[in-house]
Write an enzyme that holds these catalytic residues in place. Structure first.
Site, short mmCIF file in Angstrom:
data_model
loop_
_atom_site.label_atom_id
_atom_site.label_comp_id
_atom_site.label_asym_id
_atom_site.label_seq_id
_atom_site.Cartn_x
_atom_site.Cartn_y
_atom_site.Cartn_z
N ASN A 76 49.71 45.02 29.64
CA ASN A 76 50.13 44.71 31.00
C ASN A 76 49.55 45.69 32.01
OD1 ASN A 76 51.55 43.43 33.10
ND2 ASN A 76 53.40 43.26 31.86
N ASP A 134 38.10 49.98 32.69
CA ASP A 134 38.05 48.90 33.68
C ASP A 134 38.18 49.51 35.08
OD1 ASP A 134 38.11 46.46 34.96
OD2 ASP A 134 40.26 46.18 34.63
N GLU A 178 38.24 48.06 27.95
CA GLU A 178 39.55 47.86 28.57
C GLU A 178 39.62 46.43 29.09
OE1 GLU A 178 42.51 49.79 31.96
OE2 GLU A 178 40.60 50.75 31.50
N GLN A 180 40.63 35.49 40.06
CA GLN A 180 40.39 35.21 38.64
C GLN A 180 38.91 34.93 38.37
OE1 GLN A 180 43.97 36.30 37.81
NE2 GLN A 180 42.43 35.82 36.28
#
Length: 219
Positions: A17, A40, A92, A68
């Site tokens: 998360n 990331d 990541e 997205q």
């Protein structure tokens, strides 16, 4: 055990998360011999991405598809560019969490409508099929949403303009992680307890290194 077979060439992703502790874990794992990690963070603080993230959290229905699509391309670029031969490469997040967690969560919450979801899936399928994107294993850092929210609140104090992420959104992301990774059959998954204090607890840190090393050697 904290030694990985020499000349092992593998690609893994670490999933979890928002604010689950992935960056801290990656910083620890890179100390294992033959492991190289990729965070990331390359675009996280560029003006364009900061603005896109801010707009998404202010108006998710308007900006979810754009966000997205951006992250889908970003994951593809990471997959293609972040690989060192004869090493264990840990990224990541991945293009698969982008779809099965974040894009699905956006759709479930009504942030993306059916046409946007269909277009996103078509783009995602093209990338994964044509580029043959695969991973040898996944490390899932399982952290409860309440802990993630607490860490986010701490970051919002020290980092200016850090997005205000709702607990409901974090809970949905957690549910999507659980649904995807506890039932995943296509690739081996190692589940790590994200509630452990890997930074200040030497025993927890040692256990983490041993578990990940054994997992990598087993796949």
């Amino acid at each position: 055990m904290d030694s990985i077979n020499e000349f092992t060439s593998k690609k893994l992703s670490i999933e979890g998360n928002i604010s689950s502790g992935k960056t801290d874990v990656l910083n620890i794992l890179r100390n294992i011999n033959n492991v190289v990690s990729f965070h990331d963070v390359e675009d996280r603080y560029t003006p364009i991405e900061k603005e896109l993230i801010r707009k998404f959290h202010e108006n998710p229905s308007r900006w979810s598809y754009a966000l997205q699509t951006h992250y889908c391309m970003k994951r593809v670029r990471m997959h293609l560019e972040c690989f060192v031969p004869s090493r264990v490469n840990i990224l990541e997040r991945s293009i698969f969490s982008d779809r099965y967690v974040f894009a699905e969560a956006a759709t479930a919450l009504g942030y993306m409508d059916d046409p946007e979801w269909a277009l996103y899936c078509k783009q995602h399928d093209w990338y994964t099929d044509k580029l043959e994107i695969q991973f040898d294993g996944i490390i899932y850092l399982r952290t409860i949403p309440e802990s993630c929210k607490e860490r986010i609140n701490e970051k919002s104090i020290t980092e200016k303009n850090y997005p205000n992420i709702s607990i409901d959104y974090l809970k949905t992301l957690h549910e999507k992680h659980e649904l995807w990774l506890t039932q995943c059959k296509k690739v081996p998954v190692l589940i790590i307890d994200g509630e452990e204090d890997f930074i200040f607890d030497p025993c927890a840190k040692k256990k983490l290194i041993n578990e990940v090393t054994e997992f990598i050697n087993s796949i």
